[in-house]
Design an enzyme around this catalytic site. Structure first.
Site, PDB file in Angstrom:
ATOM      1  N   TYR A  76       1.046  -1.043   0.005  1.00 55.85           N
ATOM      2  CA  TYR A  76       0.208   0.142  -0.015  1.00 55.85           C
ATOM      3  C   TYR A  76       0.947   1.328  -0.677  1.00 55.85           C
ATOM      4  O   TYR A  76       0.400   2.443   0.135  1.00 55.85           O
ATOM      5  CB  TYR A  76      -0.929   0.275   1.278  1.00 55.85           C
ATOM      6  CG  TYR A  76      -0.515   0.379   2.357  1.00 55.85           C
ATOM      7  CD1 TYR A  76       0.589   1.176   2.983  1.00 55.85           C
ATOM      8  CD2 TYR A  76      -0.170  -1.302   2.429  1.00 55.85           C
ATOM      9  CE1 TYR A  76       0.877   1.571   4.687  1.00 55.85           C
ATOM     10  CE2 TYR A  76       0.772  -0.646   4.312  1.00 55.85           C
ATOM     11  CZ  TYR A  76       1.143   0.189   5.250  1.00 55.85           C
ATOM     12  OH  TYR A  76       1.710   0.213   6.180  1.00 55.85           O
ATOM     13  N   ASP A 548       5.261  36.467 -16.147  1.00 54.36           N
ATOM     14  CA  ASP A 548       6.353  34.971 -16.580  1.00 54.36           C
ATOM     15  C   ASP A 548       6.189  34.441 -16.376  1.00 54.36           C
ATOM     16  O   ASP A 548       6.863  33.147 -17.281  1.00 54.36           O
ATOM     17  CB  ASP A 548       7.715  35.920 -15.696  1.00 54.36           C
ATOM     18  CG  ASP A 548       8.971  34.913 -15.605  1.00 54.36           C
ATOM     19  OD1 ASP A 548      10.028  34.658 -16.407  1.00 54.36           O
ATOM     20  OD2 ASP A 548       8.730  33.958 -13.983  1.00 54.36           O
TER      21      ASP A 548
END
Length: 583
Positions: A76, A548
């Site tokens: 898991y 940007d």
């Protein structure tokens, strides 16, 4: 400045989302008309302590991942062939770990838990514990481990200062243990638990992840385990993350486990829980120990969360299910000050959600590390390793005085007319640039608020809203860049004074109607000159940062309407812009 903005834009990179944003995702501030004069209506909680979030939760518990490596391969938790590890030079060094720990303790952290990967695979684990023990104000040093090496290390760790222990064990059957972990060693883990009890660790916590069809038939066995030993067995609801094949059919909810145990053990007693406990505690009649349930999925405990995580590669993570991380490693390696790091942590916590996404009824499988899973578990998720020089909000830089309306400057709406240069405050009698002498002025409280907009268009607006820009979280990065810009105003604007700034607040919010990013900045100071330029610089740099970060998608971006809204203090008195939409 351009380089600085680029550096910051990479700093807060967020992991790409693989699911729709949850309902409780941060809602953008919405003003359809973008009337900047309504800035007062925007109320956001701020706090002086960087470890408090916007919901009043104080984070005094730091979990530090010491390594990405693990000596097990739990099904898991990670793939059978392991994970792609971060290069060693990109991981925190021992000195960096201790340095950051000291900074957090100085701000109020009093409990540190060492995790991984598997923390005991670090050869210097005992030294790390010993150095943490020397930090004044740190009350608890805890560790979460798989227990494989405890019989060799635990005595030394306890002597060094370890005083709380969690051991992961998902089965009481040796063969099943090997099936889950893909490794042998169940007997060693049991021996490690028994040694911890003998050494006086109280409580010895045993973490058990319950999975339907795999180990849910052992819940009663684990409860009986507390009868025989003074341990705290904590049943953890199976949680989702990328690669573990999670689905809700495999999760056994708290109420189902409690119902089953209540039938098996009549008189099962509910115990009182401490305010920040993640486990709901119960006791089997006559047991030496107790059991508990960590209900992350069915009944979250987000409202009392006091945890913040530091990953092995130096990223701060404010929520186990969150997907935004901030690199403190890069900050340290670029000589950021304590105030710089406080600012980064504080801004990250201000973005922490009220509850994690996986607790939402509409949540899908989130791509996230669980428990001690390394960040680089997720091959589909990239993260840039970058540098940053970030400035804090508590010390700063400068200002230019704005002449009053009765001076010899052209008024609004008139064509510009050249004036004698001697009337300009920053020009001397010879017409040369000159810094204003503020030495004769008295000290007073000053403040200024500026605002601006960045039109980004529908496509970019959608990407920003869903946090899917490749360079990261646009709004948070713009906010940080604005703070930095304000504090460096005197380095950018030649004739501004380098002054002490007491507060900088920058907000960047998305308006879905006009497809604009709305930016406001308020700067406060107590000194001899105003802070209008700091506020305007903050908005300008934040706007440039938005550009940007979004220019890879489109260059059709418009920065507009940057202006001073109001200012207070100074010889010329207060100013408040009227009818700002007509300018």
């Amino acid at each position: 400045m351009k380089n600085a903005c680029k550096i910051i834009s990479r700093q807060l990179s967020v992991l790409k989302r693989f699911s729709n944003p949850p309902e409780n995702m941060r809602k953008s501030f919405h003003i359809s008309s973008f009337d900047c004069s309504k800035v007062e209506s925007k109320v956001q909680a701020e706090t002086d302590n960087p470890l408090a979030d916007s919901f009043g939760r104080f984070h005094n518990y730091l979990r530090i991942s010491l390594t990405e490596r693990c000596n097990l391969r739990c099904k898991y938790c990670m793939p059978g062939d392991g994970v792609s590890l971060t290069p060693r030079e990109n991981l925190l060094t021992t000195d960096e770990i201790i340095h950051l720990a000291k900074l957090f303790v100085k701000q109020g952290v009093d409990k540190i838990r060492l995790t991984g990967g598997e923390p005991t695979v670090r050869k210097d684990i005992v030294d790390i514990v010993g150095r943490l023990k020397e930090i004044d104000g740190l009350k608890t040093i805890a560790m979460t481990t798989n227990g494989l090496t405890l019989t060799r290390q635990l005595v030394s760790l306890q002597r060094a200062g370890l005083n709380l222990l969690n051991i992961s064990l998902d089965t009481l059957q040796s063969a099943r243990y090997e099936q889950i972990t893909r490794r042998k060693g169940w007997e060693r883990v049991i021996a490690g638990i028994d040694l911890a009890v003998q050494l006086g660790f109280d409580p010895v916590k045993v973490n058990c992840v319950v999975m339907r069809g795999f180990n849910d038939d052992e819940i009663s066995d684990f409860a009986r385990f507390t009868v025989e030993r003074k341990v705290d067995v904590r049943f953890i609801e199976y949680m989702p993350f990328s690669g573990n094949g999670w689905n809700d059919n495999r999760m056994v909810p708290f109420k189902e486990m409690l119902s089953s145990l209540s039938k098996e053990f009549p008189g099962l007693e509910a115990l009182e829980n401490a305010p920040n406990d993640t486990s709901k505690a119960y006791k089997v009649p006559g047991a030496q120990g107790q059991i508990g349930f960590i209900t992350s999925m069915s009944n979250n405990f987000c409202s009392t969360c006091n945890r913040i995580r530091l990953t092995a590669d130096g990223n701060i993570k404010v929520c186990l299910f969150g997907n935004a991380e901030v690199s403190l490693r890069d900050a340290l390696r670029n000589n950021c000050s304590e105030d710089d790091i406080k600012t980064m942590v504080g801004l990250a916590l201000q973005r922490k959600k009220k509850q994690h996404a996986a607790s939402s009824s509409s949540a899908t499988i989130l791509n996230q590390k669980i428990l001690n899973t390394p960040l680089n578990f997720f091959p589909a998720i990239g993260q840039e390793a970058t540098s940053i020089r970030l400035i804090s909000t508590d010390i700063s830089n400068s200002k230019i005085d704005v002449p009053d309306k009765d001076s010899e400057y052209c008024s609004e709406g008139e064509p510009f007319v050249a004036r004698p240069s001697a009337l300009l405050t920053h020009v001397d009698h010879l017409g040369k640039a000159n810094m204003v002498n503020v030495g004769y002025k008295s000290i007073s409280k000053r403040s200024a608020t500026a605002c601006g907009k960045v039109f980004v268009g529908a496509n970019v607006c959608e990407l920003i809203r869903n946090n899917n820009m490749k360079k990261g979280d646009v709004l948070t990065v713009a906010r940080i860049a604005g703070i930095q810009g304000a504090k460096r105003t005197s380095e950018i604007i030649p004739l501004c004074h380098n002054i002490f700034i007491s507060s900088i607040k920058v907000y960047a919010d998305l308006d879905d109607t006009t497809k604009n990013v709305f930016i406001t900045a308020t700067v406060e100071s107590e000194g001899k000159t105003g802070v209008e330029m700091e506020a305007l610089t903050a908005v300008s740099v934040a706007a440039l940062t938005v550009y940007d970060m979004c220019k890879a998608v489109t260059h059709d971006i418009l920065i507009h309407d940057i202006k001073l809204l109001e200012k207070t203090g100074g010889m010329r008195g207060d100013f408040k812009r009227q009818n700002s939409e007509n300018i």
